[in-house]
Enzyme design. Structure first.
Site, PDB file in Angstrom:
ATOM      1  N   PRO A  90       0.817  -1.222   0.000  1.00 40.74           N
ATOM      2  CA  PRO A  90       0.000   0.000   0.000  1.00 40.74           C
ATOM      3  C   PRO A  90       0.852   1.275   0.000  1.00 40.74           C
ATOM      4  O   PRO A  90       0.346   2.349  -0.293  1.00 40.74           O
ATOM      5  CB  PRO A  90      -0.821  -0.091   1.293  1.00 40.74           C
ATOM      6  CG  PRO A  90      -0.609  -1.448   1.853  1.00 40.74           C
ATOM      7  CD  PRO A  90       0.545  -2.086   1.159  1.00 40.74           C
ATOM      8  N   GLU A 117       1.956  -7.045   8.707  1.00 41.43           N
ATOM      9  CA  GLU A 117       2.012  -5.591   8.878  1.00 41.43           C
ATOM     10  C   GLU A 117       2.941  -4.969   7.847  1.00 41.43           C
ATOM     11  O   GLU A 117       3.020  -3.752   7.737  1.00 41.43           O
ATOM     12  CB  GLU A 117       2.484  -5.240  10.289  1.00 41.43           C
ATOM     13  CG  GLU A 117       1.467  -5.554  11.369  1.00 41.43           C
ATOM     14  CD  GLU A 117       0.128  -4.880  11.109  1.00 41.43           C
ATOM     15  OE1 GLU A 117       0.085  -3.652  11.026  1.00 41.43           O
ATOM     16  OE2 GLU A 117      -0.874  -5.619  10.978  1.00 41.43           O
ATOM     17  N   ARG A 155      -3.814  -8.331 -20.787  1.00 41.85           N
ATOM     18  CA  ARG A 155      -4.710  -7.935 -21.862  1.00 41.85           C
ATOM     19  C   ARG A 155      -4.094  -6.906 -22.806  1.00 41.85           C
ATOM     20  O   ARG A 155      -4.638  -6.642 -23.883  1.00 41.85           O
ATOM     21  CB  ARG A 155      -6.056  -7.473 -21.310  1.00 41.85           C
ATOM     22  CG  ARG A 155      -5.956  -6.302 -20.372  1.00 41.85           C
ATOM     23  CD  ARG A 155      -7.273  -6.043 -19.678  1.00 41.85           C
ATOM     24  NE  ARG A 155      -8.325  -5.651 -20.607  1.00 41.85           N
ATOM     25  CZ  ARG A 155      -8.379  -4.478 -21.227  1.00 41.85           C
ATOM     26  NH1 ARG A 155      -7.420  -3.598 -21.042  1.00 41.85           N
ATOM     27  NH2 ARG A 155      -9.381  -4.196 -22.037  1.00 41.85           N
ATOM     28  N   ASP A 170     -10.884   1.537 -24.807  1.00 42.88           N
ATOM     29  CA  ASP A 170     -11.017   1.294 -23.375  1.00 42.88           C
ATOM     30  C   ASP A 170     -11.112   2.570 -22.553  1.00 42.88           C
ATOM     31  O   ASP A 170     -10.492   3.563 -22.879  1.00 42.88           O
ATOM     32  CB  ASP A 170      -9.766   0.574 -22.848  1.00 42.88           C
ATOM     33  CG  ASP A 170      -9.882  -0.924 -22.954  1.00 42.88           C
ATOM     34  OD1 ASP A 170     -10.988  -1.401 -23.225  1.00 42.88           O
ATOM     35  OD2 ASP A 170      -8.858  -1.590 -22.762  1.00 42.88           O
TER      36      ASP A 170
HETATM   37 CL1  6GU Z   1      -0.216  -3.839  -3.429  1.00 42.22          CL
HETATM   38  N1  6GU Z   1      -0.985  -4.597  -1.028  1.00 42.22           N
HETATM   39  C1  6GU Z   1      -1.787  -4.503   0.053  1.00 42.22           C
HETATM   40  N2  6GU Z   1      -1.592  -5.317   1.081  1.00 42.22           N
HETATM   41  N3  6GU Z   1      -2.777  -3.634   0.153  1.00 42.22           N
HETATM   42  C2  6GU Z   1      -2.977  -2.834  -0.894  1.00 42.22           C
HETATM   43  C3  6GU Z   1      -2.190  -2.867  -2.041  1.00 42.22           C
HETATM   44  C4  6GU Z   1      -1.181  -3.779  -2.072  1.00 42.22           C
HETATM   45  N4  6GU Z   1      -2.617  -1.935  -2.900  1.00 42.22           N
HETATM   46  C5  6GU Z   1      -3.640  -1.346  -2.287  1.00 42.22           C
HETATM   47  N5  6GU Z   1      -3.856  -1.881  -1.085  1.00 42.22           N
END
Ligand code: 6GU
Length: 246
Positions: A90, A117, A155, A170
């Site tokens: 994230p 974590e 794709r 698209d």
């Molecule tokens: Cl790549 N990993 C995790 N654990 N949560 C996420 C993410 C990735 N992308 C958005 N949320």
């Protein structure tokens, strides 16, 4: 193109990669996806992949050693050149259609799925060449994110889709959302297909679609419009539509 995925739950990938476009791309040898279990690169009896965070605090982190060793094992088996090693987290840069196009031009990629974590910082600092997030929310692991990334890349590879035309129209291809589309019947439950689409006038149809795509983007995703290239006339459509809504 070859994609190696390093993760803790390889079974998660079975079904999504055995359907639809990804399945076809694999069958046509357009893409080769190899899923690895990070746990196979541990050396202790309990096959430990996680440990406490130094300095204290809740939650476990992925240890660096099995991840480094898994990546190095793959590098030894394949071409030794520079391979992008992408950590899915994230905290990464946002995955967009632009990033998908960029990655689709690589011949080999490694995707490392984070978990718990997080991942020991040394993986980020000394192993990963890139970090990607698929959006501003937290998933319990990087596996689902890896599936999203692989699907969006697959794709785009030449020969994966039925027709290249479907790529060009698209959503997000030109920075706008897609225009509304209808199929038969002409009237369903009293709701009719817009008459312009049945007119046979290709100029009018293209103009209508462009206008609808722009107005839909203005309404749903005004953030995208800042980067889109619009004519003065097209900008006027937006201001007129906004003032008619008031
Ligand atoms: Cl790549 N990993 C995790 N654990 N949560 C996420 C993410 C990735 N992308 C958005 N949320």
């Amino acid at each position: 193109m070859r994609i190696d995925i390093l993760c803790l739950f390889p079974e998660m990938f079975a079904s999504p990669f055995e359907q639809s476009i990804v399945k076809r791309a694999k069958e046509r040898a357009i893409i080769d996806i190899v899923v690895h279990n990070i746990r196979d690169h541990t050396h202790d009896k309990h096959r430990t992949v996680d440990d406490y965070s130094c300095g204290g605090g809740p939650g476990m982190l992925l240890k660096p050693e099995p991840i480094f060793e898994a990546v190095e094992a793959i590098k030894e088996q394949t071409n030794p050149g520079e391979i992008p090693i992408i950590l899915l987290t994230p905290q990464g840069r946002l995955f967009t259609q632009q990033v998908a196009r960029e990655l689709a031009s690589c011949s080999h990629l490694m995707l490392v799925c984070g978990h718990y974590e997080g991942v020991d910082e040394r993986v980020r600092e000394h192993l990963a060449t890139d970090e990607i997030s698929i959006g501003d929310y937290v998933l319990s692991g990087g596996e689902l994110a890896a599936m999203v990334v692989v699907d969006a890349i697959a794709r785009l590879l030449p020969g994966a889709l039925g027709s290249q035309v479907s790529l060009n129209s698209d959503s997000h291809n030109d920075g706008l959302l897609e225009y509304p589309q209808y199929t038969r019947p002409k009237t369903y439950r009293g709701w009719s297909v817009p008459s312009v689409l049945l007119s046979g006038n290709h100029g009018e149809i293209a103009l209508w679609r462009r206008r609808e795509a722009i107005l839909r983007t203005a309404k749903q995703r005004p953030d995208l419009l800042r980067k889109a290239t619009l004519s003065t006339e097209e900008r006027k459509w937006i201001s007129e539509s906004l003032s008619s809504q008031k």
